[in-house]
Design a protein around this motif. Sequence first.
Motif, PDB file in Angstrom:
ATOM      1  N   SER A  55       0.822  -1.214   0.000  1.00  0.00           N
ATOM      2  CA  SER A  55       0.000   0.000   0.000  1.00  0.00           C
ATOM      3  C   SER A  55       0.852   1.258   0.000  1.00  0.00           C
ATOM      4  O   SER A  55       2.018   1.234   0.369  1.00  0.00           O
ATOM      5  CB  SER A  55      -0.903   0.021   1.230  1.00  0.00           C
ATOM      6  OG  SER A  55      -1.826  -1.024   1.178  1.00  0.00           O
ATOM      7  N   TYR A  56       0.227   2.321  -0.405  1.00  0.00           N
ATOM      8  CA  TYR A  56       0.847   3.642  -0.388  1.00  0.00           C
ATOM      9  C   TYR A  56      -0.189   4.608   0.180  1.00  0.00           C
ATOM     10  O   TYR A  56      -1.383   4.491  -0.119  1.00  0.00           O
ATOM     11  CB  TYR A  56       1.230   4.072  -1.809  1.00  0.00           C
ATOM     12  CG  TYR A  56       1.837   5.441  -1.869  1.00  0.00           C
ATOM     13  CD1 TYR A  56       3.190   5.635  -1.609  1.00  0.00           C
ATOM     14  CD2 TYR A  56       1.050   6.549  -2.166  1.00  0.00           C
ATOM     15  CE1 TYR A  56       3.757   6.895  -1.646  1.00  0.00           C
ATOM     16  CE2 TYR A  56       1.607   7.815  -2.207  1.00  0.00           C
ATOM     17  CZ  TYR A  56       2.950   7.981  -1.949  1.00  0.00           C
ATOM     18  OH  TYR A  56       3.511   9.229  -1.984  1.00  0.00           O
ATOM     19  N   GLU A  57       0.254   5.552   0.988  1.00  0.00           N
ATOM     20  CA  GLU A  57      -0.698   6.544   1.488  1.00  0.00           C
ATOM     21  C   GLU A  57      -0.097   7.933   1.408  1.00  0.00           C
ATOM     22  O   GLU A  57       1.124   8.101   1.426  1.00  0.00           O
ATOM     23  CB  GLU A  57      -1.146   6.223   2.917  1.00  0.00           C
ATOM     24  CG  GLU A  57      -0.132   6.450   3.995  1.00  0.00           C
ATOM     25  CD  GLU A  57      -0.694   6.178   5.391  1.00  0.00           C
ATOM     26  OE1 GLU A  57      -1.520   5.257   5.552  1.00  0.00           O
ATOM     27  OE2 GLU A  57      -0.292   6.903   6.312  1.00  0.00           O
ATOM     28  N   TYR A  58      -1.000   8.896   1.262  1.00  0.00           N
ATOM     29  CA  TYR A  58      -0.578  10.281   1.354  1.00  0.00           C
ATOM     30  C   TYR A  58      -1.597  11.044   2.177  1.00  0.00           C
ATOM     31  O   TYR A  58      -2.748  10.627   2.322  1.00  0.00           O
ATOM     32  CB  TYR A  58      -0.314  10.903  -0.023  1.00  0.00           C
ATOM     33  CG  TYR A  58      -1.504  11.416  -0.788  1.00  0.00           C
ATOM     34  CD1 TYR A  58      -1.835  12.771  -0.780  1.00  0.00           C
ATOM     35  CD2 TYR A  58      -2.275  10.567  -1.566  1.00  0.00           C
ATOM     36  CE1 TYR A  58      -2.904  13.246  -1.511  1.00  0.00           C
ATOM     37  CE2 TYR A  58      -3.342  11.042  -2.297  1.00  0.00           C
ATOM     38  CZ  TYR A  58      -3.650  12.383  -2.270  1.00  0.00           C
ATOM     39  OH  TYR A  58      -4.718  12.856  -2.997  1.00  0.00           O
ATOM     40  N   HIS A  59      -1.142  12.139   2.739  1.00  0.00           N
ATOM     41  CA  HIS A  59      -1.958  12.947   3.640  1.00  0.00           C
ATOM     42  C   HIS A  59      -2.194  14.317   3.018  1.00  0.00           C
ATOM     43  O   HIS A  59      -1.337  14.834   2.299  1.00  0.00           O
ATOM     44  CB  HIS A  59      -1.243  13.126   4.982  1.00  0.00           C
ATOM     45  CG  HIS A  59      -0.999  11.834   5.698  1.00  0.00           C
ATOM     46  ND1 HIS A  59      -1.485  11.586   6.952  1.00  0.00           N
ATOM     47  CD2 HIS A  59      -0.333  10.702   5.337  1.00  0.00           C
ATOM     48  CE1 HIS A  59      -1.123  10.373   7.339  1.00  0.00           C
ATOM     49  NE2 HIS A  59      -0.422   9.824   6.364  1.00  0.00           N
ATOM     50  N   ALA A  64      -3.559   9.723  -5.749  1.00  0.00           N
ATOM     51  CA  ALA A  64      -2.937   8.623  -5.000  1.00  0.00           C
ATOM     52  C   ALA A  64      -2.290   7.622  -5.951  1.00  0.00           C
ATOM     53  O   ALA A  64      -1.167   7.167  -5.712  1.00  0.00           O
ATOM     54  CB  ALA A  64      -3.967   7.932  -4.116  1.00  0.00           C
ATOM     55  N   HIS A 101       1.672   6.898  -6.046  1.00  0.00           N
ATOM     56  CA  HIS A 101       2.118   5.531  -5.799  1.00  0.00           C
ATOM     57  C   HIS A 101       3.014   5.061  -6.945  1.00  0.00           C
ATOM     58  O   HIS A 101       4.098   4.505  -6.723  1.00  0.00           O
ATOM     59  CB  HIS A 101       0.900   4.615  -5.633  1.00  0.00           C
ATOM     60  CG  HIS A 101       1.228   3.248  -5.160  1.00  0.00           C
ATOM     61  ND1 HIS A 101       0.358   2.194  -5.345  1.00  0.00           N
ATOM     62  CD2 HIS A 101       2.303   2.724  -4.517  1.00  0.00           C
ATOM     63  CE1 HIS A 101       0.882   1.095  -4.827  1.00  0.00           C
ATOM     64  NE2 HIS A 101       2.075   1.385  -4.326  1.00  0.00           N
ATOM     65  N   VAL A 153      -6.362  11.020   5.061  1.00  0.00           N
ATOM     66  CA  VAL A 153      -5.386  10.004   4.659  1.00  0.00           C
ATOM     67  C   VAL A 153      -5.988   9.227   3.497  1.00  0.00           C
ATOM     68  O   VAL A 153      -7.088   8.670   3.615  1.00  0.00           O
ATOM     69  CB  VAL A 153      -5.046   9.043   5.820  1.00  0.00           C
ATOM     70  CG1 VAL A 153      -4.047   7.985   5.354  1.00  0.00           C
ATOM     71  CG2 VAL A 153      -4.520   9.807   7.021  1.00  0.00           C
ATOM     72  N   THR A 175      -5.273   6.075   1.064  1.00  0.00           N
ATOM     73  CA  THR A 175      -4.453   4.861   0.975  1.00  0.00           C
ATOM     74  C   THR A 175      -4.853   4.091  -0.277  1.00  0.00           C
ATOM     75  O   THR A 175      -6.043   3.884  -0.530  1.00  0.00           O
ATOM     76  CB  THR A 175      -4.664   3.971   2.213  1.00  0.00           C
ATOM     77  OG1 THR A 175      -4.399   4.747   3.388  1.00  0.00           O
ATOM     78  CG2 THR A 175      -3.744   2.757   2.177  1.00  0.00           C
ATOM     79  N   THR A 176      -3.859   3.674  -1.055  1.00  0.00           N
ATOM     80  CA  THR A 176      -4.132   2.956  -2.298  1.00  0.00           C
ATOM     81  C   THR A 176      -3.255   1.712  -2.399  1.00  0.00           C
ATOM     82  O   THR A 176      -2.127   1.699  -1.914  1.00  0.00           O
ATOM     83  CB  THR A 176      -3.937   3.876  -3.524  1.00  0.00           C
ATOM     84  OG1 THR A 176      -4.422   3.214  -4.687  1.00  0.00           O
ATOM     85  CG2 THR A 176      -2.497   4.290  -3.713  1.00  0.00           C
ATOM     86  N   THR A 220      -8.700   2.030  -3.289  1.00  0.00           N
ATOM     87  CA  THR A 220      -8.318   3.236  -2.557  1.00  0.00           C
ATOM     88  C   THR A 220      -9.339   3.501  -1.467  1.00  0.00           C
ATOM     89  O   THR A 220     -10.550   3.366  -1.700  1.00  0.00           O
ATOM     90  CB  THR A 220      -8.246   4.457  -3.504  1.00  0.00           C
ATOM     91  OG1 THR A 220      -7.346   4.142  -4.575  1.00  0.00           O
ATOM     92  CG2 THR A 220      -7.761   5.698  -2.781  1.00  0.00           C
ATOM     93  N   LYS A 265      -7.734  11.498   9.273  1.00  0.00           N
ATOM     94  CA  LYS A 265      -6.560  11.078  10.029  1.00  0.00           C
ATOM     95  C   LYS A 265      -6.972  10.725  11.456  1.00  0.00           C
ATOM     96  O   LYS A 265      -7.733  11.445  12.097  1.00  0.00           O
ATOM     97  CB  LYS A 265      -5.520  12.200  10.052  1.00  0.00           C
ATOM     98  CG  LYS A 265      -4.236  11.811  10.717  1.00  0.00           C
ATOM     99  CD  LYS A 265      -3.218  12.928  10.636  1.00  0.00           C
ATOM    100  CE  LYS A 265      -1.944  12.517  11.355  1.00  0.00           C
ATOM    101  NZ  LYS A 265      -0.951  13.596  11.292  1.00  0.00           N
TER     102      LYS A 265
END
Length: 142
Positions: free
Chosen positions: A5-9, A35, A39, A85, A87-88, A102, A107
């Motif tokens: 997985s990959y996440e960004y905020h 996302a 990723h 947040v 997440t993908t 996704t 948060k």
Amino acid sequence: MSQKSYEYHLTVPASAIDVLNHVNNVVYLDWVQIAASKHWNHVTRDYFKDEDPAEERLGINKMAWVVMDHHIKYHGQAFKDDEIVVTTTVVQISGVTSQRHTTIKRKGEEKVLVNAVTNWCLLKMPQGRPMRVPVEVAQLFA
């Protein structure tokens, strides 16, 4: 395939808010696509190290991903200044396609605001024709 997985905020900007005073549905979709792009750039950074990484990862010279369809379900609302947040995860790669899941949450909260499933097709560039996902690329997401 194991799932990496990959996440960004992000913090919800005023520009994301619609007339109902919450994040507009189209903005969530934009975050889903952002996302995926983040990723891809993160995971393929080393794969394209011998070439111009910015152009290659955008698919300008060799490959580009295009969306075949999005399936999105809205479970809750986000508001201006919420910390989000995204997440993908690529859950499946087969032939010329991949499927990415996704989730979008506030948060620190478990409640999912949005679930999205996106089916992508890989194109060989500059021809713009579908191409099999190279084994080396698929392994980057395994």
